[in-house]
Enzyme design. Structure first.
Site, PDB file in Angstrom:
ATOM      1  N   GLU A 141      11.192  -2.471  12.072  1.00 16.76           N
ATOM      2  CA  GLU A 141      10.939  -1.358  11.166  1.00 16.76           C
ATOM      3  C   GLU A 141       9.812  -0.499  11.769  1.00 16.76           C
ATOM      4  O   GLU A 141       8.715  -1.013  12.020  1.00 16.76           O
ATOM      5  CB  GLU A 141      10.478  -1.969   9.843  1.00 16.76           C
ATOM      6  CG  GLU A 141      10.785  -1.198   8.633  1.00 16.76           C
ATOM      7  CD  GLU A 141      10.407  -1.981   7.364  1.00 16.76           C
ATOM      8  OE1 GLU A 141       9.798  -3.060   7.431  1.00 16.76           O
ATOM      9  OE2 GLU A 141      10.742  -1.466   6.294  1.00 16.76           O
ATOM     10  N   GLU A 201      10.702  -8.505  -2.188  1.00 13.62           N
ATOM     11  CA  GLU A 201      11.248  -7.222  -1.711  1.00 13.62           C
ATOM     12  C   GLU A 201      10.603  -6.992  -0.346  1.00 13.62           C
ATOM     13  O   GLU A 201       9.445  -6.612  -0.254  1.00 13.62           O
ATOM     14  CB  GLU A 201      10.893  -6.139  -2.734  1.00 13.62           C
ATOM     15  CG  GLU A 201      11.795  -4.939  -2.667  1.00 13.62           C
ATOM     16  CD  GLU A 201      11.173  -3.831  -1.844  1.00 13.62           C
ATOM     17  OE1 GLU A 201      11.422  -3.825  -0.610  1.00 13.62           O
ATOM     18  OE2 GLU A 201      10.455  -3.006  -2.412  1.00 13.62           O
ATOM     19  N   LEU A 202      11.384  -7.290   0.708  1.00 14.18           N
ATOM     20  CA  LEU A 202      10.803  -7.415   2.046  1.00 14.18           C
ATOM     21  C   LEU A 202      11.224  -6.269   2.960  1.00 14.18           C
ATOM     22  O   LEU A 202      11.689  -5.239   2.494  1.00 14.18           O
ATOM     23  CB  LEU A 202      11.191  -8.787   2.617  1.00 14.18           C
ATOM     24  CG  LEU A 202      10.862  -9.971   1.681  1.00 14.18           C
ATOM     25  CD1 LEU A 202      11.331 -11.291   2.265  1.00 14.18           C
ATOM     26  CD2 LEU A 202       9.372 -10.023   1.365  1.00 14.18           C
ATOM     27  N   TRP A 229       0.806  -1.219   0.000  1.00 13.12           N
ATOM     28  CA  TRP A 229       0.000   0.000   0.000  1.00 13.12           C
ATOM     29  C   TRP A 229       0.845   1.278   0.000  1.00 13.12           C
ATOM     30  O   TRP A 229       0.320   2.362  -0.226  1.00 13.12           O
ATOM     31  CB  TRP A 229      -0.925   0.017   1.239  1.00 13.12           C
ATOM     32  CG  TRP A 229      -0.194  -0.215   2.528  1.00 13.12           C
ATOM     33  CD1 TRP A 229      -0.070  -1.407   3.183  1.00 13.12           C
ATOM     34  CD2 TRP A 229       0.560   0.737   3.288  1.00 13.12           C
ATOM     35  NE1 TRP A 229       0.712  -1.250   4.301  1.00 13.12           N
ATOM     36  CE2 TRP A 229       1.109   0.062   4.401  1.00 13.12           C
ATOM     37  CE3 TRP A 229       0.827   2.105   3.162  1.00 13.12           C
ATOM     38  CZ2 TRP A 229       1.909   0.689   5.360  1.00 13.12           C
ATOM     39  CZ3 TRP A 229       1.619   2.735   4.114  1.00 13.12           C
ATOM     40  CH2 TRP A 229       2.146   2.033   5.189  1.00 13.12           C
ATOM     41  N   ASN A 230       2.145   1.177   0.293  1.00 16.70           N
ATOM     42  CA  ASN A 230       2.881   2.435   0.522  1.00 16.70           C
ATOM     43  C   ASN A 230       3.168   3.200  -0.775  1.00 16.70           C
ATOM     44  O   ASN A 230       3.232   4.422  -0.771  1.00 16.70           O
ATOM     45  CB  ASN A 230       4.158   2.193   1.339  1.00 16.70           C
ATOM     46  CG  ASN A 230       5.128   1.252   0.692  1.00 16.70           C
ATOM     47  OD1 ASN A 230       4.781   0.530  -0.230  1.00 16.70           O
ATOM     48  ND2 ASN A 230       6.358   1.258   1.166  1.00 16.70           N
ATOM     49  N   LYS A 250      -2.705  -8.800  -7.355  1.00 14.95           N
ATOM     50  CA  LYS A 250      -3.573  -8.459  -6.208  1.00 14.95           C
ATOM     51  C   LYS A 250      -2.936  -7.290  -5.455  1.00 14.95           C
ATOM     52  O   LYS A 250      -1.871  -7.434  -4.868  1.00 14.95           O
ATOM     53  CB  LYS A 250      -3.725  -9.649  -5.258  1.00 14.95           C
ATOM     54  CG  LYS A 250      -4.875  -9.429  -4.274  1.00 14.95           C
ATOM     55  CD  LYS A 250      -4.682 -10.084  -2.936  1.00 14.95           C
ATOM     56  CE  LYS A 250      -3.682  -9.419  -2.067  1.00 14.95           C
ATOM     57  NZ  LYS A 250      -4.085  -8.107  -1.516  1.00 14.95           N
ATOM     58  N   PRO A 251      -3.582  -6.129  -5.499  1.00 23.64           N
ATOM     59  CA  PRO A 251      -3.037  -4.979  -4.769  1.00 23.64           C
ATOM     60  C   PRO A 251      -3.375  -5.073  -3.281  1.00 23.64           C
ATOM     61  O   PRO A 251      -4.264  -5.827  -2.893  1.00 23.64           O
ATOM     62  CB  PRO A 251      -3.759  -3.793  -5.405  1.00 23.64           C
ATOM     63  CG  PRO A 251      -5.075  -4.351  -5.874  1.00 23.64           C
ATOM     64  CD  PRO A 251      -4.839  -5.800  -6.218  1.00 23.64           C
ATOM     65  N   ALA A 252      -2.683  -4.287  -2.475  1.00 23.27           N
ATOM     66  CA  ALA A 252      -2.959  -4.265  -1.033  1.00 23.27           C
ATOM     67  C   ALA A 252      -4.404  -3.858  -0.784  1.00 23.27           C
ATOM     68  O   ALA A 252      -4.960  -3.029  -1.513  1.00 23.27           O
ATOM     69  CB  ALA A 252      -2.029  -3.273  -0.351  1.00 23.27           C
ATOM     70  N   SER A 255       6.018  -7.608   3.897  1.00 17.00           N
ATOM     71  CA  SER A 255       6.752  -7.930   5.132  1.00 17.00           C
ATOM     72  C   SER A 255       7.571  -9.221   4.985  1.00 17.00           C
ATOM     73  O   SER A 255       7.233 -10.111   4.191  1.00 17.00           O
ATOM     74  CB  SER A 255       5.773  -8.082   6.293  1.00 17.00           C
ATOM     75  OG  SER A 255       5.085  -9.303   6.170  1.00 17.00           O
ATOM     76  N   CYS A 295      10.220   1.086   2.662  1.00 14.76           N
ATOM     77  CA  CYS A 295      11.099  -0.005   3.120  1.00 14.76           C
ATOM     78  C   CYS A 295      12.547   0.444   3.197  1.00 14.76           C
ATOM     79  O   CYS A 295      13.334  -0.156   3.923  1.00 14.76           O
ATOM     80  CB  CYS A 295      11.036  -1.171   2.147  1.00 14.76           C
ATOM     81  SG  CYS A 295       9.409  -1.816   1.965  1.00 14.76           S
TER      82      CYS A 295
HETATM   83  C1  SIN Z   1       9.496   0.575  -0.889  1.00 12.61           C
HETATM   84  O1  SIN Z   1       9.331   1.236   0.103  1.00 12.61           O
HETATM   85  O2  SIN Z   1       9.237  -0.628  -0.891  1.00 12.61           O
HETATM   86  C2  SIN Z   1       9.979   1.147  -2.192  1.00 12.61           C
HETATM   87  C3  SIN Z   1      10.615   2.456  -2.078  1.00 12.61           C
HETATM   88  C4  SIN Z   1      11.233   2.934  -3.369  1.00 12.61           C
HETATM   89  O3  SIN Z   1      10.973   2.469  -4.463  1.00 12.61           O
HETATM   90  O4  SIN Z   1      12.034   3.862  -3.244  1.00 12.61           O
END
Ligand code: SIN
Length: 489
Positions: A391, A258-259, A156-157, A180-182, A237, A292
């Protein structure tokens, strides 16, 4: 914000399976993270919906994978043009469901579009090898082939950029997609997929189903169990990433994960302090600290610690907190109540263990809702605090003091995560030493803004594997086939 769209057709509230926009038997609400008000209802899909999406993607794969790379590239370029020409509407949708300020949402549209353009171009550069024959009378060739149906599960971010940088390379490589989106942010993804359809993408090549938090496992499990799904690409996550790795083992799918991260940001005493403060502001407070790659632990060397903390606190105190509808807003609401509770728990735990609040340190209750957190700077952070290990995913900069280079590198690496790290120094020998010693997939050296479609984005250790962006990002959607032709002499 959704009522002010110039193109109301972008507001999609159904699944796309094959060529049909369709409902599931149940729907779930999408809310404005600032107010909690319901802004739309979308399908709460189940295993049967997920399977119908896979049926469509599997049926579309042979024809799509056989099209020429140039043909695929042209369609993806048309999609890119449509994304850019709808920048403001897409930004409104992002801000409405995710809460980030409008200027950040517009930046995200351009950022996501840059991956789409990049992979359209990369499609035409896919090539294998002709190998010098090891035995007379043989020809040995290496081909790159699309892996097949790809399941993209997105967070979602960055509701637009993360799905764009998964779908675009998959399509470019010749794969078909189920996505499937968040559950918090499905509307942006649905709008993006609608634009791909308008660009002329054939039926079944790109399918999307939405699901609530409760139904997400049913959808994902259907894809995990299905041998036709040959790859899963996931951003989210680490516990969910590990679940996907375990459960996809039954059909040995290719995975890109990508966690989570826990990025260190190190300021050495030879650094340009103003540049370091600028870099931290850019990396830490982008998207309200909900990325992330954003620094979670700020390490500052003794001699510059107080000056750095003072300058940082002054900048952070000046950040404007408010809803995306306010032009001046720099920090929007957090995504939901759970997120605010976690941030507050981290700050309270740090204060209980001896941290001092220089600015912020509390929830902000604006007129439009309870999900805001004041941009915060803490000093006297120590390794026993929760924020040193977990995190935080919010606008909190926790400053740790250090003395020696070896000591800070040890602390920076003392985490199961390995996504991004940052450091500021003007000593060229130290720069090479530290860059090599940091156990992360991404290192920012005197730079806080690292993301680019031309760069390989991804982590090591428990931050996952696979890369997004760059030529490596396309490779992740292809396998390598060796052809050997004999009897030639
Ligand atoms: C992320 O927060 O997973 C991606 C951030 C980015 O693409 O810079």
């Amino acid at each position: 914000m959704l009522t002010t769209l110039s193109n109301p057709d972008l507001l999609r509230t159904q699944n796309l399976i094959d060529e049909h926009w369709c409902d599931a038997s149940v729907r779930f609400p999408v809310t404005d993270p600032a107010t909690g008000n319901v802004i739309a209802q979308v399908p709460d899909s189940n295993a049967a919906d997920a399977q119908r999406a896979t049926d469509a993607a599997a049926a579309a794969f042979p024809a799509w994978s056989r099209r020429t790379a140039r043909d695929r590239a042209q369609l993806i370029k048309r999609w890119h043009a449509l994304i850019l020409s709808n920048e403001q509407d897409l930004a409104r949708i992002i801000s409405a469901e995710q809460g980030k300020p409008m200027h950040e949402s517009a930046g995200e549209v351009r950022y996501g579009a840059s991956y789409v353009e990049w992979f359209a171009e990369e499609a035409t550069r896919i090539c294998g090898d002709v190998v010098a024959e090891a035995v007379p009378g043989r020809k040995m060739l290496v081909l790159k082939e699309p892996v097949g149906v790809v399941a993209a599960i997105t967070p979602w971010n960055f509701p637009l950029a993360m799905i764009a940088r998964k779908i675009a390379p998959a399509l470019a490589a010749g794969c078909t997609v189920v996505a499937k989106p968040a559950e918090d942010t499905p509307l942006t993804a649905l709008a993006l997929v609608w634009l791909a359809q308008q660009a002329g993408l054939p039926p079944g090549v790109l399918n999307i189903v939405t699901a609530s938090r409760a139904n997400t496992p049913a959808v994902v499990d259907a894809w995990l169990a299905d041998p036709r799904v040959r790859k899963i690409t996931f951003t989210g996550s680490t516990p969910v990433g590990k679940h996907l790795a375990r459960e996809s083992a039954g059909t040995l799918k290719k995975l890109s994960l990508e966690l989570g991260g826990n990025a260190p940001f190190i300021v050495f005493d030879d650094a340009d302090l103003d540049a370091a403060v600028d870099g931290l502001m850019a990396s830490k407070f982008r998207n309200g600290g909900q990325t992330c790659v954003c620094p979670n632990r700020v390490y500052v060397q003794d001699a510059v610690h107080d000056a750095f903390a003072e300058r940082l606190a002054a900048r952070v105190a000046a950040l404007h907190v408010g809803p995306a509808t306010e032009a001046a807003a720099q920090i929007g609401p957090m995504i939901n109540a759970r997120a605010v509770e976690k941030i507050d728990r981290h700050v309270q735990d740090a204060v209980d263990k001896g941290a001092r609040v220089l600015t912020g340190g509390e929830r902000v209750r604006t007129a439009d809702g309870p999900h805001y957190y004041a941009p915060t700077v803490l000093v006297n952070a120590t390794p026993d605090m929760a924020l040193a290990h977990e995190e935080t995913f919010g606008p909190v900069a926790a400053v740790f003091r250090f003395t020696h280079e070896d000591e800070v590198v040890h602390h920076a690496n003392d985490t199961p995560f390995g996504l991004a790290a940052y450091f500021y120094s003007n000593d060229v020998r130290r720069i090479w030493r530290v860059a090599q010693a940091l156990e992360t997939g991404i290192v920012g050296i005197n730079e806080g803004a690292l993301a680019s479609e031309a760069a390989p984005f991804g982590g090591v250790k428990e931050s996952g594997y696979g890369r997004e962006g760059s030529r490596h990002g396309l490779d992740d959607y292809m396998h390598t086939k060796y052809l050997c032709q004999g009897q030639l002499s």
